[in-house]
Design an enzyme around this catalytic site. Structure first.
Site, PDB file in Angstrom:
ATOM      1  N   CYS C  83     -40.206  32.659  38.780  1.00  0.00           N
ATOM      2  CA  CYS C  83     -39.005  32.159  37.826  1.00  0.00           C
ATOM      3  C   CYS C  83     -38.651  31.992  38.599  1.00  0.00           C
ATOM      4  O   CYS C  83     -37.308  30.554  38.796  1.00  0.00           O
ATOM      5  CB  CYS C  83     -39.023  32.360  36.699  1.00  0.00           C
ATOM      6  SG  CYS C  83     -40.632  33.420  35.582  1.00  0.00           S
ATOM      7  N   ILE C 209     -42.149  26.645  26.707  1.00  0.00           N
ATOM      8  CA  ILE C 209     -42.930  26.543  27.461  1.00  0.00           C
ATOM      9  C   ILE C 209     -42.937  24.853  27.204  1.00  0.00           C
ATOM     10  O   ILE C 209     -42.254  24.082  26.633  1.00  0.00           O
ATOM     11  CB  ILE C 209     -44.666  26.452  27.036  1.00  0.00           C
ATOM     12  CG1 ILE C 209     -44.729  27.613  26.898  1.00  0.00           C
ATOM     13  CG2 ILE C 209     -45.536  26.208  27.848  1.00  0.00           C
ATOM     14  CD1 ILE C 209     -46.533  28.544  26.172  1.00  0.00           C
ATOM     15  N   HIS C 332     -38.376  25.273  30.490  1.00  0.00           N
ATOM     16  CA  HIS C 332     -37.518  25.987  31.297  1.00  0.00           C
ATOM     17  C   HIS C 332     -39.416  26.194  31.639  1.00  0.00           C
ATOM     18  O   HIS C 332     -40.225  26.918  32.254  1.00  0.00           O
ATOM     19  CB  HIS C 332     -37.940  28.288  30.975  1.00  0.00           C
ATOM     20  CG  HIS C 332     -38.252  28.970  32.276  1.00  0.00           C
ATOM     21  ND1 HIS C 332     -37.733  28.882  33.055  1.00  0.00           N
ATOM     22  CD2 HIS C 332     -38.466  30.711  31.980  1.00  0.00           C
ATOM     23  CE1 HIS C 332     -37.963  29.540  34.190  1.00  0.00           C
ATOM     24  NE2 HIS C 332     -38.805  30.668  33.168  1.00  0.00           N
TER      25      HIS C 332
END
Ligand SMILES: [Zn+2]
Ligand SMILES: [Zn+2]
Lengths: 383, 134, 383, 134
Positions: C83, C209, C332
């Protein structure tokens, strides 16, 4: 540009049923650290080339994994450009030193491929091509290079025998390389008669599925003599891109990305192709070596077949190519290949290549390709 | 193809894949297939519009796949080719309804609608264009 | 260190059923090029942060894909650190300019996540954790952060209400951000009563998501005024690593990688935490923002809960945090997040953040974390 | 876990996963589990040897998973924890045979051999250690 290589490390290449990705990467890294005679804590950053650990072993974030296993808390960066991931990692490591941010960097490449079945590997590798417009139609990497081969035969009269000779030469070199996956010499007939994979390419035209890792310790040029009497310098680095899909390219028989990357690397190094004494080029398939020798300028366009016929690229030839055995015989753990190429050139320039040693090797070149040519990376090394 | 694919991943591309619809840049006149989202020649100065391409073209190069990726195992051997459409763009697809002598560089071909493969995981049947001798 | 940001671009974040990875990446890249008022041919290299296109859409080699679609043949590098891929891509773009190799660089982040079903995404995301020693036992990312949360509650008395308040604040900010996935305000009760995902974290403690892409145009500082009257400068960059597995860490309530990366970034910038006017921190889960505010130094260790209680991190507070809405409300798309954070800080420093604008924003910070903290990247921006 | 896993990927780790076998560095004395290939403290000066760890330890933190990854859907809800072994190392695993009041930080637990999950693709059953209240 000038950055020093002060350490090298490489695992055996092959099918490592008993070793996982992290063990392979750490083995190569630890060997490079030992070779450089530095402490782990001297390292400022890690760059790791890896193509597809996410699909091969379910693991992303592999640079941090390696850093953690080495007990380090330094910046750790995974770099990916398909089969050119290693070459790109090397470039990024170089840039991080030239930027003034780092003095000593561990650059590695690692891939663990044999945890998947062969069809899974075939599918995963197509992630390097255009998923929506090539893979969707059932293409495979052998078939992409087979189409390059067919067109090269059509345009320039290149023969299957010439391609086979690339495999024969590289298996010969590989038979002299202790890390190689294949240590057996092969004949032209064996290549031509081996199982057809994608016409006109047979199994022995293709590089194998391989586990392996390789590593380099890079160091700011001015600091190199502190660690070794025998540094090898990287004096040129070029990278270029092309469309991901083979069909979108200007040419089907030239990798424009190779031409452009090589031009940039030669320019930075202040040399011409004639100055190169030894080269590791990206022979994922036999035709790829023929095309590469042309695109890098070792011969004219279309004369790559003739070059292999003349024996010019053999160990004692005018320009020895793939003295390690190449991807073909050493094996092709995709993300590791670009770094393994650098390891071989460093061995040659240090005079440590044993039975594969090329005479008077002062300047060497590595050429690493991603996919069917969407990425190419060229580096020039000098004693 | 082997990716655990979802439905949108496929229907998103139905139009260009089923109907040979590409894009044409009204600034430079270049025609693109597969369709582009941005003219790679003119970029911000370019303006793309959809264009339906003629179904005919010729083989630039080809291979016959004998070792297939997941999902295509039952099809082997199958020929694949890079085809130059008469409208300019080049693309990759399979050759069908061929005799051995049709597999040669320069052979004229035309697009036909076919099943490409069945996605193992969700059983989605994926269609698209293949090419046959013309 | 000083490198200029002269252009920004970002797609809407959310579920883009009708767009694929390349379209999202190109949209963000083209917007950034327009914003910088440069030509595509002015760009020397592309750095693209992407965590897992191989698993999400079967496509590796995504940087070359984007370069090809833009009609460029320049070096294109995909960078991955889970990430934190976007934040690392930004660093590598900076290094490539500081190295003297490039003048103008396109840095992007992109992720297409909704082409997989939710359980597939959950599984793929665990590629950021230790596959063999965490994922094997059925762990999920919410459960890893839930274990951090539980321990933080145990050690410091942090409450569920405090975590919920992070979500409430970030949804409020997101409601003012046109690109945000969620534009609706929520209440503490709604967070506490939403579906339990991994005790003690509920669905509204978790970032969603998301599909999306973001891009920056970086430029050598000395050239910036040629392109814009209003450049934003990056004056500090820090990155650090920790063990991939949460259980191997020194502490379960501090991300040592964040502490180390921040220390380096502050040092390079020649500032202290008190000089920061606005910050985007990695709130993949509400507890992550609380821990980040402590580790970055906005409050003492253990007082992150108190900080949110005091309202200090709200838009008009002492140190506004996640003015964009954060990962929580904006969404994200893992590889894009680090670049989107930079876009928000540039908007704030330019005074273009509209209803989210923080007064007198002169110095901003971004904080991007990979996995459960094995990678952390911190950047400092200045007008 | 959802990765299309092969047999070697699993049997390679059977020893440490089934028997709680870690590594001990004879130079610095540190004990590692999961086992290391290199002592992260001493690196090249370190020397690792295998060591069988005691099965007991305590819960440092835990969670209860209600939304599971592929392969674990039928197990939900299931508690997971980070456990500090009495021999020092920390690890992640599931808690089994528990009552609600056992799920607390500091609770003493011991390892037990259990099925972890069945791999959907090849039907391989994966075993390993879970922890129960001690
Ligand atoms: Zn145009
Ligand atoms: Zn030790």
């Amino acid at each position: 540009m000038k950055v020093a290589v002060i350490g090298i490390g490489v695992t055996k290449f092959g099918e490592h049923w008993d070793k996982n990705l992290r063990e392979l990467a750490i083995e190569a890294g630890a060997k490079a650290i030992m070779d450089a005679n530095i402490r782990g804590s001297d390292i400022d950053a890690i760059y790791l080339g890896n193509m597809s650990a996410g699909r091969f072993v379910g693991q992303e974030h592999v640079a941090a994994l390696v850093s953690g296993e080495l007990g380090l808390s330094i910046p750790a960066v995974r770099v990916e450009g398909a089969c050119a991931s290693g070459g790109i990692a090397l470039r990024e490591g170089i840039f991080s030193i030239l930027s003034g941010q780092n003095d000593i960097v561990l650059v590695g490449g690692a891939e663990k491929m044999t945890d998947l079945m062969t069809d899974g590997v075939t599918t995963a590798l197509m992630g390097a091509a255009d998923q929506e417009w090539e893979a969707y139609y059932g293409l495979t990497f052998p078939s992409l290079y087979a189409m390059i081969a067919r067109r090269h035969m059509f345009e320039f009269g290149t023969t299957r025998e010439q391609m086979a000779k690339v495999a024969v030469k590289n298996h010969h070199n590989g038979s002299l390389n202790p890390i190689a996956q294949f240590n057996k010499e092969i004949t032209v007939e064996e290549v031509l008669n081996s199982t057809m994979v994608a016409d006109p390419l047979t199994l022995l035209d293709c590089s194998p599925i391989t586990d392996g890792a390789a590593a380099l310790i890079l160091c700011k040029a001015e600091l190199a003599k502190k660690y070794t009497d025998d540094p090898v310098y990287i004096i040129g680095s070029g990278q270029a891109s092309d469309t991901l899909a083979l069909h979108d390219r200007r040419s089907l028989t030239t990798l424009d990305a190779t031409v452009k990357a090589a031009r940039e690397a030669y320019k930075q190094a202040g040399i011409t192709v004639k100055d190169i004494d030894v080269a590791e080029v990206h022979d994922c398939f036999t035709i790829a070596e023929i095309v590469a020798t042309e695109d890098l300028g070792f011969c004219k366009k279309g004369e790559g077949g003739k070059l292999i016929d003349e024996g010019a690229t053999e160990l004692n030839g005018r320009i020895p190519i793939n003295t390690s055995g190449g991807l073909k015989a050493v094996g092709h753990p995709v993300g590791a290949t670009g770094i393994k190429q650098a390891v071989e050139i460093v061995l040659q320039l240090r005079g440590q290549a044993e039975k594969r040693q090329v005479k008077d090797a002062n300047i060497g070149l590595t050429h690493n390709v991603g996919g069917s040519g969407a990425t190419a990376v060229v580096h020039i090394f000098s004693r | 193809m082997g990716h655990e694919s979802s439905v949108p991943l496929f229907w998103r591309l139905i139009k260009p894949r089923y109907q040979l619809i590409g894009t044409k840049c009204t600034s430079c006149g270049n025609v693109f297939y597969p369709p582009k989202f941005l003219c790679p020649v003119c970029r911000k100065e370019g303006k793309l519009e959809e264009i339906k391409l003629r179904k005919t073209g010729k083989i630039l190069t080809f291979s016959i796949i004998r070792s297939a990726p997941a999902g295509f195992e039952k099809e082997t051997p199958y020929p694949v080719a890079i085809i130059e459409l008469d409208d300019g763009p080049k693309l990759t697809s399979q050759i069908v309804d061929y005799k051995e002598e049709d597999l040669k560089i320069g052979r004229r071909v035309e697009a036909c609608f076919r099943r490409i493969y069945t996605d193992g995981k969700e059983g989605i049947i994926n269609y698209g264009l293949k090419f046959r001798p013309a």
